[in-house]
Structures are given as structure tokens and as C-alpha cells.
Design a protein around this motif. Sequence first.
Motif, short mmCIF file in Angstrom:
data_model
loop_
_atom_site.label_atom_id
_atom_site.label_comp_id
_atom_site.label_asym_id
_atom_site.label_seq_id
_atom_site.Cartn_x
_atom_site.Cartn_y
_atom_site.Cartn_z
N SER A 39 -50.55 -33.38 -1.61
CA SER A 39 -50.19 -32.17 -0.86
C SER A 39 -50.05 -31.00 -1.82
O SER A 39 -49.09 -30.92 -2.59
N ASP A 40 -51.02 -30.09 -1.75
CA ASP A 40 -51.01 -28.94 -2.68
C ASP A 40 -51.29 -27.61 -1.98
O ASP A 40 -51.57 -26.61 -2.63
N ILE A 78 -39.75 -39.45 8.63
CA ILE A 78 -40.93 -39.57 7.77
C ILE A 78 -42.17 -39.44 8.64
O ILE A 78 -42.33 -40.17 9.62
N LEU A 79 -43.04 -38.50 8.30
CA LEU A 79 -44.31 -38.32 8.99
C LEU A 79 -45.41 -38.81 8.05
O LEU A 79 -45.52 -38.33 6.92
N SER A 80 -46.22 -39.75 8.51
CA SER A 80 -47.21 -40.37 7.63
C SER A 80 -48.60 -40.37 8.25
O SER A 80 -48.76 -40.59 9.45
N SER A 81 -49.60 -40.15 7.41
CA SER A 81 -50.99 -40.22 7.86
C SER A 81 -51.53 -41.64 7.75
O SER A 81 -52.65 -41.92 8.17
N LYS A 82 -50.75 -42.55 7.17
CA LYS A 82 -51.16 -43.94 7.02
C LYS A 82 -50.13 -44.86 7.65
O LYS A 82 -48.92 -44.69 7.43
N GLY A 83 -50.59 -45.85 8.40
CA GLY A 83 -49.68 -46.75 9.08
C GLY A 83 -49.07 -47.82 8.19
O GLY A 83 -48.03 -48.39 8.53
N ALA A 84 -49.69 -48.10 7.03
CA ALA A 84 -49.20 -49.18 6.18
C ALA A 84 -47.78 -48.94 5.69
O ALA A 84 -47.04 -49.90 5.43
N ILE A 85 -47.37 -47.68 5.60
CA ILE A 85 -46.04 -47.36 5.10
C ILE A 85 -44.95 -47.81 6.06
O ILE A 85 -43.78 -47.96 5.68
N VAL A 86 -45.31 -48.04 7.32
CA VAL A 86 -44.30 -48.39 8.34
C VAL A 86 -43.56 -49.66 7.94
O VAL A 86 -42.32 -49.69 7.92
N GLN A 87 -44.30 -50.72 7.63
CA GLN A 87 -43.67 -51.99 7.27
C GLN A 87 -42.84 -51.85 5.99
O GLN A 87 -41.82 -52.52 5.82
N GLN A 88 -43.27 -50.96 5.12
CA GLN A 88 -42.58 -50.76 3.85
C GLN A 88 -41.20 -50.13 4.05
O GLN A 88 -40.26 -50.42 3.32
N LEU A 89 -41.09 -49.27 5.08
CA LEU A 89 -39.85 -48.51 5.25
C LEU A 89 -39.00 -48.94 6.45
O LEU A 89 -37.83 -48.58 6.54
N GLU A 90 -39.58 -49.68 7.37
CA GLU A 90 -38.83 -50.10 8.57
C GLU A 90 -37.50 -50.79 8.26
O GLU A 90 -36.51 -50.54 8.96
N PRO A 91 -37.43 -51.63 7.23
CA PRO A 91 -36.15 -52.31 6.97
C PRO A 91 -35.00 -51.36 6.65
O PRO A 91 -33.83 -51.76 6.75
N TYR A 92 -35.32 -50.13 6.31
CA TYR A 92 -34.27 -49.19 5.90
C TYR A 92 -33.80 -48.30 7.06
O TYR A 92 -32.92 -47.47 6.87
N ALA A 144 -43.21 -35.77 4.15
CA ALA A 144 -44.57 -35.63 4.68
C ALA A 144 -45.54 -36.42 3.81
O ALA A 144 -45.82 -36.02 2.67
N LEU A 145 -46.02 -37.53 4.33
CA LEU A 145 -46.93 -38.39 3.56
C LEU A 145 -48.36 -38.17 4.04
O LEU A 145 -48.94 -38.96 4.77
N GLY A 146 -48.92 -37.05 3.62
CA GLY A 146 -50.28 -36.69 4.01
C GLY A 146 -50.46 -35.19 3.90
O GLY A 146 -49.67 -34.43 4.48
N ALA A 147 -51.47 -34.77 3.15
CA ALA A 147 -51.69 -33.34 2.95
C ALA A 147 -51.84 -32.56 4.26
O ALA A 147 -51.28 -31.47 4.39
N PRO A 148 -52.57 -33.08 5.26
CA PRO A 148 -52.68 -32.32 6.51
C PRO A 148 -51.35 -32.18 7.23
O PRO A 148 -51.09 -31.16 7.88
#
Length: 308
Positions: free
Chosen positions: A76-77, A108-122, A51-55
Motif C-alpha cells: 500500500s503506497d 481488518i479489511l483484507s483482499s485475501k481470504g487466507a488471513i481469516v483462519q490466521q486471525l479468527e482465533p483472536y 487494510a490488507l490490500g492496496a486497493p
Amino acid sequence: MRKSILIALFSLLAIASFGLVACGNESSGVTLTDDEGRQVSVPGNPQRIVALGAPITEILFALDLGDRIVATDDYSDYPDKAKSIAKVGAPWPGFSTETILDQEPDLILSSKGAIVQQLEPYGVPVFVLQPSDIAGIYEDIRLIGRMTGKKKQASDLVDSLTAKVSEVTDKTGSLTDEQKPTVFYEVDATDPTSSPYTVGSGTFQDELIALAGGKNIGDAQSGWYQMSMEAIADADPDMIILEDYQYGVSPESVGARSDAWAGLSAVKNGHVYPIEDSDLTSLYGPRIVDGLQVLARIMHPELFSGGS
């Protein structure tokens, strides 16, 4: 007679087989559209979620999915159990791809789209959740429920949140325009004497202010932006609400900033109010309805003196 019986039996078997195939397809995975408009193939009933995002973390816990979270972002706290889950970084300066992959996530659930390109190759599915309003929050809760096998729990959660919102709007919905205070909502006072950050249209806070029975003086612009002291003075808001209270900004300090601040009606009348927990109004988790209730009590204590 026997032929008709055999045909009927074959028909029933075909229907049953179709039902099994349909159920199997649903449980084996589903393709859903995320908040960036991407089609994402989500595995059926994922058990290892990052979970990449506190909400997002809050929503997962609210759906009794905390035991499936293998890692979260550094922020996330909430609830307390989230603090002990492995951390993988923050949007800035960035997430650790290696640490994320070490958790062997199946979603992976993310509140930011930038992580997509970072992880897509995997090859790990990344689903982006970026709701723009409360209705979008409800939809994202339902989406998470659908992809995790928690449809009923998600529907129940949305129903409970909707009911809490209605408790407020049932009272504020009949207010006249004259009964609604004008509000300056301060997000950050990095440059407090001239241009503090506020909220414009298209933000959660702007929607919350309206639902709570107020009028946001910053809604002529969109998003989060710096509003000049001249514009604030021209609007002369009835109230100032401090979302940055947790970062050392107090009602008392606002009037001491300058003569212009001291001359505002909100300051002179003592109508400067802190938000003691800014997560309630800034995060798109289930507690945003609690933030609505906080704002409603600030703006209309005569309607919510009972604490509802």
C-alpha cells in the motif's frame, strides 16, 4: 378525553423509543456478507482499521478514512500518506499476526481470504473484499461506507466513478465490431518468447478492454494464464498492451524477442503500447476508472484526442 391523550402520548413515546433503539443497534454494529459469502459482525463505526490490500487502502483514503488506518500491507503506497503507515507484511510470504494484533484493530479489511483462519482465533472481525468486476467494486465501496459511517461519501464516490465510466462508454458503446481492435494484453513476460501471461475472461482487465472498445484475444480462457506464442500468432492482434512496462518490458523489446513476435501486425505497425502505471488497471480501487480512460485513449485516440 384525558385517556385518549395519554394513549397518544404513550404511542409517541413508544415510537420514539423504537427509533432510538434502532439507531443504537445500527451504531453499535452490523452484520454484513463479505465477498467470500461469510457473515461478519462488524463493530459500529470502527476507529482502528487494518487494510490488507492496496486497493482497500485507496478506497479508505478516498472516503476520508485515512486517519483510521493503523496498519496496511507492504504494497500500500497510494496516496503518499499510506507510505508512512505501519506495515504488517504481504500475502507472500505472509502477514505478521503479531504485528497486526499489536495495532489493536477493531476491524481488518483484507483482499485475501487466507488471513481469516490466521486471525479468527483472536476474535478480531476480518472482512474479505474480493470484487470480480467493476460493479463489485462499487458494491464494496458501499459496504465500506456502511460499516464506517460513510454511506453518503461512498454513494458520492460511486456516482463519480460511474460518471467517469459513462464518459468513455458513451463514445465506445456505438462502435461496430469492425471498429474494435483486437488486443493482446501482456501481464508478465517471464517467458516472453513462448508463453507470456495474459488476461482472460472474468478479470478486471478483460472488462476494461471491452468497455474501452477493444476485443481481448485471450478471453477464450478465464483468469490470468500463459498464452502460447502460437495462439498469439494465430490471433495476430491489432494491438499489444504492456502492463509489465514498469518491470522493464518496452515496446521496442517486444519485436526483438523472436521472428514470430517481429512478424505480428501490432509490432510491424508500431501498435505496441505501455501502461505506465499498472496499478490503474490491475487494482480494484477507485483509480481503475483512470485505467479505463488510459486504455480508451490507446485504442481509440480519434475519440479521446481531447484527453477526456
